[in-house]
Design a protein around this motif. Structure first.
Motif, PDB file in Angstrom:
ATOM      1  N   HIS A 179       0.853  -1.190   0.000  1.00  0.00           N
ATOM      2  CA  HIS A 179       0.000   0.000   0.000  1.00  0.00           C
ATOM      3  C   HIS A 179       0.885   1.234   0.000  1.00  0.00           C
ATOM      4  O   HIS A 179       1.882   1.296   0.742  1.00  0.00           O
ATOM      5  CB  HIS A 179      -0.900  -0.007   1.239  1.00  0.00           C
ATOM      6  CG  HIS A 179      -1.637   1.277   1.462  1.00  0.00           C
ATOM      7  ND1 HIS A 179      -2.691   1.670   0.682  1.00  0.00           N
ATOM      8  CD2 HIS A 179      -1.446   2.250   2.387  1.00  0.00           C
ATOM      9  CE1 HIS A 179      -3.127   2.840   1.120  1.00  0.00           C
ATOM     10  NE2 HIS A 179      -2.394   3.211   2.140  1.00  0.00           N
ATOM     11  N   VAL A 180       0.543   2.196  -0.828  1.00  0.00           N
ATOM     12  CA  VAL A 180       1.315   3.432  -0.895  1.00  0.00           C
ATOM     13  C   VAL A 180       0.797   4.398   0.163  1.00  0.00           C
ATOM     14  O   VAL A 180      -0.368   4.805   0.126  1.00  0.00           O
ATOM     15  CB  VAL A 180       1.221   4.075  -2.294  1.00  0.00           C
ATOM     16  CG1 VAL A 180       1.974   5.407  -2.316  1.00  0.00           C
ATOM     17  CG2 VAL A 180       1.790   3.134  -3.344  1.00  0.00           C
ATOM     18  N   GLN A 181       1.656   4.733   1.091  1.00  0.00           N
ATOM     19  CA  GLN A 181       1.302   5.684   2.149  1.00  0.00           C
ATOM     20  C   GLN A 181       1.604   7.095   1.655  1.00  0.00           C
ATOM     21  O   GLN A 181       2.726   7.407   1.268  1.00  0.00           O
ATOM     22  CB  GLN A 181       2.108   5.368   3.415  1.00  0.00           C
ATOM     23  CG  GLN A 181       1.585   6.025   4.667  1.00  0.00           C
ATOM     24  CD  GLN A 181       2.304   5.510   5.902  1.00  0.00           C
ATOM     25  OE1 GLN A 181       3.520   5.589   6.006  1.00  0.00           O
ATOM     26  NE2 GLN A 181       1.560   4.969   6.842  1.00  0.00           N
ATOM     27  N   GLN A 182       0.608   7.954   1.666  1.00  0.00           N
ATOM     28  CA  GLN A 182       0.752   9.300   1.123  1.00  0.00           C
ATOM     29  C   GLN A 182       1.653  10.163   1.999  1.00  0.00           C
ATOM     30  O   GLN A 182       1.833   9.889   3.188  1.00  0.00           O
ATOM     31  CB  GLN A 182      -0.628   9.957   0.989  1.00  0.00           C
ATOM     32  CG  GLN A 182      -1.579   9.235   0.041  1.00  0.00           C
ATOM     33  CD  GLN A 182      -1.012   9.138  -1.363  1.00  0.00           C
ATOM     34  OE1 GLN A 182      -0.424  10.089  -1.882  1.00  0.00           O
ATOM     35  NE2 GLN A 182      -1.181   7.974  -1.992  1.00  0.00           N
ATOM     36  N   LEU A 220       7.019  13.938   5.823  1.00  0.00           N
ATOM     37  CA  LEU A 220       7.463  12.589   5.502  1.00  0.00           C
ATOM     38  C   LEU A 220       7.061  12.266   4.076  1.00  0.00           C
ATOM     39  O   LEU A 220       5.907  12.481   3.679  1.00  0.00           O
ATOM     40  CB  LEU A 220       6.834  11.574   6.459  1.00  0.00           C
ATOM     41  CG  LEU A 220       7.186  11.732   7.942  1.00  0.00           C
ATOM     42  CD1 LEU A 220       6.500  10.642   8.760  1.00  0.00           C
ATOM     43  CD2 LEU A 220       8.693  11.676   8.150  1.00  0.00           C
ATOM     44  N   PRO A 221       7.991  11.750   3.285  1.00  0.00           N
ATOM     45  CA  PRO A 221       7.682  11.456   1.874  1.00  0.00           C
ATOM     46  C   PRO A 221       6.780  10.236   1.737  1.00  0.00           C
ATOM     47  O   PRO A 221       6.596   9.457   2.675  1.00  0.00           O
ATOM     48  CB  PRO A 221       9.062  11.194   1.278  1.00  0.00           C
ATOM     49  CG  PRO A 221       9.881  10.678   2.431  1.00  0.00           C
ATOM     50  CD  PRO A 221       9.389  11.427   3.629  1.00  0.00           C
ATOM     51  N   SER A 222       6.240  10.079   0.556  1.00  0.00           N
ATOM     52  CA  SER A 222       5.422   8.909   0.266  1.00  0.00           C
ATOM     53  C   SER A 222       6.288   7.650   0.312  1.00  0.00           C
ATOM     54  O   SER A 222       7.461   7.677  -0.068  1.00  0.00           O
ATOM     55  CB  SER A 222       4.795   9.060  -1.121  1.00  0.00           C
ATOM     56  OG  SER A 222       4.128   7.877  -1.490  1.00  0.00           O
ATOM     57  N   ARG A 223       5.714   6.563   0.786  1.00  0.00           N
ATOM     58  CA  ARG A 223       6.449   5.305   0.833  1.00  0.00           C
ATOM     59  C   ARG A 223       5.471   4.137   0.716  1.00  0.00           C
ATOM     60  O   ARG A 223       4.275   4.284   0.975  1.00  0.00           O
ATOM     61  CB  ARG A 223       7.253   5.178   2.117  1.00  0.00           C
ATOM     62  CG  ARG A 223       6.405   5.126   3.373  1.00  0.00           C
ATOM     63  CD  ARG A 223       7.240   4.789   4.582  1.00  0.00           C
ATOM     64  NE  ARG A 223       6.429   4.690   5.783  1.00  0.00           N
ATOM     65  CZ  ARG A 223       6.853   4.184   6.939  1.00  0.00           C
ATOM     66  NH1 ARG A 223       8.096   3.747   7.032  1.00  0.00           N
ATOM     67  NH2 ARG A 223       6.055   4.126   7.981  1.00  0.00           N
ATOM     68  N   ARG A 224       5.991   2.989   0.327  1.00  0.00           N
ATOM     69  CA  ARG A 224       5.170   1.790   0.193  1.00  0.00           C
ATOM     70  C   ARG A 224       5.351   0.917   1.421  1.00  0.00           C
ATOM     71  O   ARG A 224       6.483   0.669   1.856  1.00  0.00           O
ATOM     72  CB  ARG A 224       5.555   1.017  -1.070  1.00  0.00           C
ATOM     73  CG  ARG A 224       4.791  -0.287  -1.249  1.00  0.00           C
ATOM     74  CD  ARG A 224       5.077  -0.928  -2.577  1.00  0.00           C
ATOM     75  NE  ARG A 224       4.470  -0.182  -3.671  1.00  0.00           N
ATOM     76  CZ  ARG A 224       4.527  -0.568  -4.936  1.00  0.00           C
ATOM     77  NH1 ARG A 224       5.175  -1.679  -5.266  1.00  0.00           N
ATOM     78  NH2 ARG A 224       3.953   0.147  -5.877  1.00  0.00           N
ATOM     79  N   ILE A 225       4.245   0.475   1.984  1.00  0.00           N
ATOM     80  CA  ILE A 225       4.285  -0.377   3.168  1.00  0.00           C
ATOM     81  C   ILE A 225       3.561  -1.688   2.864  1.00  0.00           C
ATOM     82  O   ILE A 225       2.783  -1.778   1.899  1.00  0.00           O
ATOM     83  CB  ILE A 225       3.635   0.311   4.386  1.00  0.00           C
ATOM     84  CG1 ILE A 225       2.157   0.624   4.092  1.00  0.00           C
ATOM     85  CG2 ILE A 225       4.390   1.569   4.752  1.00  0.00           C
ATOM     86  CD1 ILE A 225       1.414   1.191   5.286  1.00  0.00           C
ATOM     87  N   VAL A 226       3.809  -2.700   3.681  1.00  0.00           N
ATOM     88  CA  VAL A 226       3.188  -4.012   3.512  1.00  0.00           C
ATOM     89  C   VAL A 226       2.109  -4.194   4.570  1.00  0.00           C
ATOM     90  O   VAL A 226       2.327  -3.900   5.751  1.00  0.00           O
ATOM     91  CB  VAL A 226       4.236  -5.143   3.630  1.00  0.00           C
ATOM     92  CG1 VAL A 226       3.560  -6.506   3.525  1.00  0.00           C
ATOM     93  CG2 VAL A 226       5.294  -4.995   2.549  1.00  0.00           C
ATOM     94  N   ILE A 227       0.943  -4.651   4.139  1.00  0.00           N
ATOM     95  CA  ILE A 227      -0.176  -4.901   5.044  1.00  0.00           C
ATOM     96  C   ILE A 227      -0.524  -6.381   5.003  1.00  0.00           C
ATOM     97  O   ILE A 227      -0.578  -6.991   3.934  1.00  0.00           O
ATOM     98  CB  ILE A 227      -1.404  -4.059   4.641  1.00  0.00           C
ATOM     99  CG1 ILE A 227      -1.087  -2.574   4.756  1.00  0.00           C
ATOM    100  CG2 ILE A 227      -2.616  -4.410   5.502  1.00  0.00           C
ATOM    101  CD1 ILE A 227      -2.202  -1.681   4.269  1.00  0.00           C
ATOM    102  N   PHE A 228      -0.739  -6.968   6.196  1.00  0.00           N
ATOM    103  CA  PHE A 228      -1.131  -8.374   6.285  1.00  0.00           C
ATOM    104  C   PHE A 228      -2.516  -8.457   6.915  1.00  0.00           C
ATOM    105  O   PHE A 228      -2.770  -7.856   7.962  1.00  0.00           O
ATOM    106  CB  PHE A 228      -0.132  -9.163   7.141  1.00  0.00           C
ATOM    107  CG  PHE A 228      -0.600 -10.562   7.465  1.00  0.00           C
ATOM    108  CD1 PHE A 228      -0.737 -11.521   6.470  1.00  0.00           C
ATOM    109  CD2 PHE A 228      -0.933 -10.915   8.770  1.00  0.00           C
ATOM    110  CE1 PHE A 228      -1.182 -12.804   6.756  1.00  0.00           C
ATOM    111  CE2 PHE A 228      -1.375 -12.200   9.067  1.00  0.00           C
ATOM    112  CZ  PHE A 228      -1.496 -13.138   8.058  1.00  0.00           C
TER     113      PHE A 228
END
Length: 234
Positions: free
Chosen positions: A57-60, A75-83
């Protein structure tokens, strides 16, 4: 099983149950995990029946505060993992035996028998409600960060009310060096002045800030919380 299940533990179980070579078992696990990571990295959803689903998921971009200076930072945009665990997984965990021994997380407070004052002698919900909005906000949706503000204030109250040095702070409040650094930043920003004003009518929160010391007005002859610990090095 207690503790942490590691990659080597899974490989060992494969080796025992399927009579595989140890190196082959390890290679199988490594290969499976690599395929899983590659799929999620490439933006694919990973679903494992009766276990759960992984997706990225891309965190804005969002605003937060620097933990050292409390200055606002973007804080810049980053991709995180969701389970998301499956229903079968959740039911299995919920139906675990009552004597199941999971990971022991530290309690946020100690009882009076462990050297800390009773909960009612630290920071009540009413006092915290007056202070919460005046504390530096950790960022939108950062609920845990807000609770850490309360634990931080309780750590200071423990030190003031027990006349203890910084190094005697119970571990449940965090490392005393970290608490002290935060205390210094809040002192320089005059945050405590506003917090004490907000609770000025509360007989249980009669404190003042003097030359970097938090002084309990109910014990005026005590030196209060020291502005700088002995032997502290930045």
């Amino acid at each position: 099983m207690e503790g942490t299940l590691k990659r080597s533990d899974i490989a060992r179980r494969l080796q025992e149950e399927l009579c595989l070579d140890p190196a082959l078992s390890q290679n199988l696990i490594n290969s499976i995990l690599k395929h899983m990571i590659d799929a999620i990295t490439n933006g694919e959803s990973l679903k494992i029946k009766n276990f759960g689903a992984f997706h990225s998921h891309v965190q804005q971009p969002r605003m937060a505060r620097d933990p050292q200076t409390l200055a606002p930072v973007r804080l810049p945009s980053r991709r995180i993992v969701i389970f998301r665990p499956s229903g079968a997984f959740r039911n299995a965990v919920a139906g675990a035996p009552a004597n199941f021994t999971g990971i022991k997380l530290p309690s946020k407070r100690r009882s009076a028998s462990e050297g800390s004052p009773p909960e009612s002698e630290l920071l009540t919900d009413g006092q915290w409600s007056k202070m919460k909005l005046l504390c530096p906000h950790p960022g939108a949706g950062a609920r845990k960060g807000i609770e850490k503000n309360r634990i931080f204030l309780e750590a200071l109250l423990w030190l003031v009310r027990t006349d203890s040095p910084w190094s005697h702070l119970p571990p449940v409040y965090g490392r005393w060096q970290t608490v002290y650094k935060r205390y210094r930043v809040w002192t320089e920003a005059d945050i405590f002045v506003w917090l004490f004003k907000a609770c000025a009518d509360d007989p249980g929160m009669q404190f003042k800030l003097s030359s970097g010391h938090i002084i309990d007005l109910k014990k005026p002859k005590k030196p209060g919380l020291r502005a700088r610990p002995n032997g502290f090095v930045n």
